[in-house]
Design an enzyme around this catalytic site. Sequence first.
Site, PDB file in Angstrom:
ATOM      1  N   GLY A  80      -3.350 -90.588  47.786  1.00 59.63           N
ATOM      2  CA  GLY A  80      -1.995 -90.956  48.175  1.00 59.63           C
ATOM      3  C   GLY A  80      -1.286 -91.613  47.011  1.00 59.63           C
ATOM      4  N   SER A 119      -4.985 -85.344  37.557  1.00 57.38           N
ATOM      5  CA  SER A 119      -3.828 -86.231  37.727  1.00 57.38           C
ATOM      6  C   SER A 119      -3.485 -86.959  36.430  1.00 57.38           C
ATOM      7  CB  SER A 119      -4.190 -87.272  38.791  1.00 57.38           C
ATOM      8  OG  SER A 119      -3.281 -88.343  38.767  1.00 57.38           O
ATOM      9  N   CYS A 121      -3.144 -89.893  36.410  1.00 52.95           N
ATOM     10  CA  CYS A 121      -3.878 -91.163  36.524  1.00 52.95           C
ATOM     11  C   CYS A 121      -5.116 -91.198  35.627  1.00 52.95           C
ATOM     12  CB  CYS A 121      -4.272 -91.433  37.972  1.00 52.95           C
ATOM     13  SG  CYS A 121      -2.851 -91.895  38.975  1.00 52.95           S
ATOM     14  N   TYR A 150      -9.485 -93.788  41.565  1.00 52.98           N
ATOM     15  CA  TYR A 150      -8.888 -92.439  41.610  1.00 52.98           C
ATOM     16  C   TYR A 150      -8.905 -91.756  40.229  1.00 52.98           C
ATOM     17  CZ  TYR A 150      -5.204 -88.940  42.439  1.00 52.98           C
ATOM     18  OH  TYR A 150      -4.465 -87.780  42.532  1.00 52.98           O
ATOM     19  N   ASN A 179       3.231 -87.058  39.194  1.00 51.81           N
ATOM     20  CA  ASN A 179       3.839 -87.324  40.515  1.00 51.81           C
ATOM     21  C   ASN A 179       4.710 -86.179  41.075  1.00 51.81           C
ATOM     22  OD1 ASN A 179       4.963 -88.727  42.730  1.00 51.81           O
ATOM     23  ND2 ASN A 179       4.638 -90.674  41.663  1.00 51.81           N
ATOM     24  N   GLU A 192       2.433 -92.267  51.170  1.00 54.00           N
ATOM     25  CA  GLU A 192       3.593 -91.649  50.527  1.00 54.00           C
ATOM     26  C   GLU A 192       3.831 -92.226  49.128  1.00 54.00           C
ATOM     27  OE1 GLU A 192       3.519 -93.346  53.294  1.00 54.00           O
ATOM     28  OE2 GLU A 192       4.907 -95.028  53.184  1.00 54.00           O
ATOM     29  N   ALA A 194       6.565 -92.704  45.678  1.00 56.16           N
ATOM     30  CA  ALA A 194       7.890 -93.326  45.582  1.00 56.16           C
ATOM     31  C   ALA A 194       9.058 -92.419  46.021  1.00 56.16           C
ATOM     32  CB  ALA A 194       8.099 -93.844  44.166  1.00 56.16           C
ATOM     33  N   GLN A 221      10.101-100.099  36.407  1.00 57.86           N
ATOM     34  CA  GLN A 221       9.015 -99.174  36.060  1.00 57.86           C
ATOM     35  C   GLN A 221       9.619 -97.792  35.844  1.00 57.86           C
ATOM     36  OE1 GLN A 221       9.405-100.951  39.046  1.00 57.86           O
ATOM     37  NE2 GLN A 221       7.671-100.430  40.303  1.00 57.86           N
ATOM     38  N   SER A 333      12.407-100.255  60.808  1.00 56.96           N
ATOM     39  CA  SER A 333      13.264-100.947  59.846  1.00 56.96           C
ATOM     40  C   SER A 333      13.256-102.444  60.093  1.00 56.96           C
ATOM     41  CB  SER A 333      14.694-100.445  59.983  1.00 56.96           C
ATOM     42  OG  SER A 333      14.867 -99.334  59.181  1.00 56.96           O
TER      43      SER A 333
HETATM   44  P1  NAD Z   1      -2.493 -84.351  50.196  1.00 63.03           P
HETATM   45  O1  NAD Z   1      -3.161 -85.599  50.610  1.00 63.03           O
HETATM   46  O2  NAD Z   1      -1.221 -83.974  50.858  1.00 63.03           O
HETATM   47  O3  NAD Z   1      -3.500 -83.133  50.314  1.00 63.03           O
HETATM   48  C1  NAD Z   1      -4.880 -83.236  50.076  1.00 63.03           C
HETATM   49  C2  NAD Z   1      -5.601 -82.597  51.243  1.00 63.03           C
HETATM   50  O4  NAD Z   1      -7.010 -82.636  51.006  1.00 63.03           O
HETATM   51  C3  NAD Z   1      -5.362 -83.322  52.564  1.00 63.03           C
HETATM   52  O5  NAD Z   1      -4.758 -82.457  53.508  1.00 63.03           O
HETATM   53  C4  NAD Z   1      -6.742 -83.774  53.001  1.00 63.03           C
HETATM   54  O6  NAD Z   1      -6.955 -83.704  54.387  1.00 63.03           O
HETATM   55  C5  NAD Z   1      -7.642 -82.799  52.259  1.00 63.03           C
HETATM   56  N1  NAD Z   1      -8.998 -83.319  52.109  1.00 63.03           N
HETATM   57  C6  NAD Z   1      -9.362 -84.595  51.758  1.00 63.03           C
HETATM   58  N2  NAD Z   1     -10.699 -84.708  51.772  1.00 63.03           N
HETATM   59  C7  NAD Z   1     -11.192 -83.491  52.141  1.00 63.03           C
HETATM   60  C8  NAD Z   1     -12.498 -82.986  52.375  1.00 63.03           C
HETATM   61  N3  NAD Z   1     -13.582 -83.769  52.218  1.00 63.03           N
HETATM   62  N4  NAD Z   1     -12.616 -81.720  52.784  1.00 63.03           N
HETATM   63  C9  NAD Z   1     -11.541 -80.921  52.959  1.00 63.03           C
HETATM   64  N5  NAD Z   1     -10.280 -81.335  52.765  1.00 63.03           N
HETATM   65  C10 NAD Z   1     -10.105 -82.611  52.362  1.00 63.03           C
HETATM   66  O7  NAD Z   1      -2.282 -84.449  48.618  1.00 63.03           O
HETATM   67  P2  NAD Z   1      -1.444 -83.530  47.642  1.00 63.03           P
HETATM   68  O8  NAD Z   1      -0.306 -84.332  47.183  1.00 63.03           O
HETATM   69  O9  NAD Z   1      -1.224 -82.218  48.255  1.00 63.03           O
HETATM   70  O10 NAD Z   1      -2.466 -83.419  46.423  1.00 63.03           O
HETATM   71  C11 NAD Z   1      -3.270 -82.272  46.233  1.00 63.03           C
HETATM   72  C12 NAD Z   1      -4.162 -82.475  45.021  1.00 63.03           C
HETATM   73  O11 NAD Z   1      -3.363 -82.728  43.866  1.00 63.03           O
HETATM   74  C13 NAD Z   1      -5.125 -83.649  45.135  1.00 63.03           C
HETATM   75  O12 NAD Z   1      -6.349 -83.307  44.538  1.00 63.03           O
HETATM   76  C14 NAD Z   1      -4.446 -84.738  44.348  1.00 63.03           C
HETATM   77  O13 NAD Z   1      -5.354 -85.695  43.862  1.00 63.03           O
HETATM   78  C15 NAD Z   1      -3.779 -83.943  43.253  1.00 63.03           C
HETATM   79  N6  NAD Z   1      -2.619 -84.643  42.680  1.00 63.03           N
HETATM   80  C16 NAD Z   1      -1.490 -84.818  43.434  1.00 63.03           C
HETATM   81  C17 NAD Z   1      -0.398 -85.497  42.898  1.00 63.03           C
HETATM   82  C18 NAD Z   1       0.863 -85.711  43.682  1.00 63.03           C
HETATM   83  O14 NAD Z   1       1.786 -86.364  43.168  1.00 63.03           O
HETATM   84  N7  NAD Z   1       0.970 -85.227  44.922  1.00 63.03           N
HETATM   85  C19 NAD Z   1      -0.475 -85.993  41.590  1.00 63.03           C
HETATM   86  C20 NAD Z   1      -1.644 -85.807  40.863  1.00 63.03           C
HETATM   87  C21 NAD Z   1      -2.707 -85.113  41.416  1.00 63.03           C
HETATM   88  O1  GDC Z   2       3.252 -94.413  44.629  1.00 58.57           O
HETATM   89  P1  GDC Z   2       3.890 -93.941  43.385  1.00 58.57           P
HETATM   90  O2  GDC Z   2       4.853 -92.811  43.496  1.00 58.57           O
HETATM   91  O3  GDC Z   2       2.716 -93.555  42.406  1.00 58.57           O
HETATM   92  O4  GDC Z   2       4.652 -95.194  42.737  1.00 58.57           O
HETATM   93  C1  GDC Z   2       5.518 -95.040  41.629  1.00 58.57           C
HETATM   94  C2  GDC Z   2       6.171 -96.384  41.362  1.00 58.57           C
HETATM   95  O5  GDC Z   2       7.147 -96.621  42.377  1.00 58.57           O
HETATM   96  C3  GDC Z   2       5.208 -97.575  41.398  1.00 58.57           C
HETATM   97  O6  GDC Z   2       5.448 -98.449  40.331  1.00 58.57           O
HETATM   98  C4  GDC Z   2       5.540 -98.260  42.718  1.00 58.57           C
HETATM   99  O7  GDC Z   2       5.328 -99.660  42.686  1.00 58.57           O
HETATM  100  C5  GDC Z   2       7.035 -97.946  42.812  1.00 58.57           C
HETATM  101  N1  GDC Z   2       7.574 -98.091  44.171  1.00 58.57           N
HETATM  102  C6  GDC Z   2       8.648 -98.853  44.531  1.00 58.57           C
HETATM  103  N2  GDC Z   2       8.824 -98.831  45.857  1.00 58.57           N
HETATM  104  C7  GDC Z   2       7.516 -97.621  47.672  1.00 58.57           C
HETATM  105  O8  GDC Z   2       8.150 -97.975  48.661  1.00 58.57           O
HETATM  106  C8  GDC Z   2       7.856 -98.010  46.366  1.00 58.57           C
HETATM  107  N3  GDC Z   2       6.438 -96.787  47.812  1.00 58.57           N
HETATM  108  C9  GDC Z   2       5.730 -96.319  46.725  1.00 58.57           C
HETATM  109  N4  GDC Z   2       4.697 -95.480  46.940  1.00 58.57           N
HETATM  110  N5  GDC Z   2       6.016 -96.716  45.471  1.00 58.57           N
HETATM  111  C10 GDC Z   2       7.065 -97.539  45.285  1.00 58.57           C
HETATM  112  C11 GDC Z   2       0.755 -91.706  41.274  1.00 58.57           C
HETATM  113  C12 GDC Z   2      -0.484 -91.807  42.129  1.00 58.57           C
HETATM  114  C13 GDC Z   2      -0.822 -90.461  42.602  1.00 58.57           C
HETATM  115  C14 GDC Z   2      -0.836 -89.441  41.486  1.00 58.57           C
HETATM  116  C15 GDC Z   2       0.284 -89.585  40.493  1.00 58.57           C
HETATM  117  C16 GDC Z   2       0.169 -88.842  39.194  1.00 58.57           C
HETATM  118  O9  GDC Z   2       1.026 -92.986  40.765  1.00 58.57           O
HETATM  119  O10 GDC Z   2      -0.264 -92.654  43.185  1.00 58.57           O
HETATM  120  O11 GDC Z   2      -1.922 -90.410  43.417  1.00 58.57           O
HETATM  121  O12 GDC Z   2      -2.011 -88.937  41.057  1.00 58.57           O
HETATM  122  O13 GDC Z   2       0.558 -90.893  40.184  1.00 58.57           O
HETATM  123  O14 GDC Z   2       1.308 -89.015  38.421  1.00 58.57           O
HETATM  124  P2  GDC Z   2       2.460 -93.580  40.815  1.00 58.57           P
HETATM  125  O15 GDC Z   2       3.434 -92.719  40.101  1.00 58.57           O
HETATM  126  O16 GDC Z   2       2.341 -94.981  40.329  1.00 58.57           O
END
Ligand code: NAD
Ligand code: GDC
Length: 344
Positions: A80, A119, A121, A150, A179, A192, A194, A221, A333
Amino acid sequence: MNNQKAVVCGAGGFIGGHLVKGLLKRGVQVVRAVDIKPLEDWFQVEDEVENVSLDLSEKASCSTAVEGMDLVYQLAADMGGMGFIEKNRLSCMLNVLTSTHMVSAAKDAGVERFFYASSACVYNATRQTGADVSALKESDAYPALPEDGYGWEKLFSERMCHHFDEESNLTCRVARYHNVYGPNGTWTGGREKAPAAICRKVIEAKMSGIPDIHIWGDGQQTRSFMYIDDCIQGTELIMNSDIDEPINLGSSEIVTINGLVDIVEEIAGVRLKRIYHLDAPRGVMGRNSDNSLIMQRLGWEPSIRLRDGLERTYRWIEKEMMVGGSASVRARSQELHTGRVLTA
Ligand code: NAD
Ligand code: GDC
């Protein structure tokens, strides 16, 4: 590619759901879609595909998932946004079971190509300490100091894929997603990211008539956000390429979180009082994608403007929230306003 059979793992999630759709549209024969969630919880379901619920952290399930397949797209992960990964480092590390069993099962089944979703990350934290950060190039992952939990898992699994690619007949392709946002993703519940969170908070303010927004960190940020259509196109390009090292797949349009809020407010036609939570999950201070390598290798990079992608995302979340009913939005809210639910 069209007579090759493909499976998408993590297909019940955000990117996986769009990937199934995108591949089908391009004529790829997606035979199977797999996710741990029961089918009714998948974000998108394509009827022409065999949709299966399997826990891919178990090797036997991975063998079932890849059986008879030529192409495997491995996106399954428990993940997430910052609110989730900072508090669930163990679950994130345990994704290593899924990543490892999947690539190993793919090799055993004689799969041709394996895609792994890594990622941004994975990048060394010391290169992301300022808001005016230089864009991250692929070599900046080493020496390794990734996001704890992660990021370590992603970095380890990237290397696992690299060695399968090097020492077996399985061709592995790895993209470092930056992201990703868009419709049909997570916008509430704690996972969720940002873009969706800010859209939701602005809509909540509008619907409730409470003109504030709660922002994590000081809003200075920086990030880049990639629209889902670019992510799907880039995934296909990388999967079909000869790029045998992890490569950035991200937008290079950098924005502050305050700038993100400005855009969403403009789409919504509101201005809100901003309340900053300096103790909320923040992650790195600055991050952007250096796209030199992808431009050099593919002559392509993500190009959908943030304003355009956010408009589509905002409208989708707004519709979802209408379905949920304005009463629940008001209640939510109210909770946020009183600070009882900080992380949502
Ligand atoms: P998501 O959470 O919407 O989708 C991931 C899915 O994997 C989920 O539906 C979850 O149920 C499934 N899953 C988790 N564990 C599992 C298991 N043991 N067996 C089968 N299914 C399983 O996330 P997403 O945003 O669609 O991300 C997809 C991939 O891309 C992930 O590997 C994530 O780490 C990578 N990624 C996403 C982002 C992003 O910003 N969304 C950024 C960097 C990397
Ligand atoms: O969660 P994220 O989108 O992930 O957060 C981006 C920035 O936005 C952070 O600095 C966070 O503190 C700020 N932010 C401000 N308000 C809020 O309401 C909010 N919710 C969220 N979620 N953030 C808020 C992500 C990872 C992913 C992935 C990607 C790769 O990091 O969480 O799992 O792999 O990076 O780029 P982010 O960009 O830090």
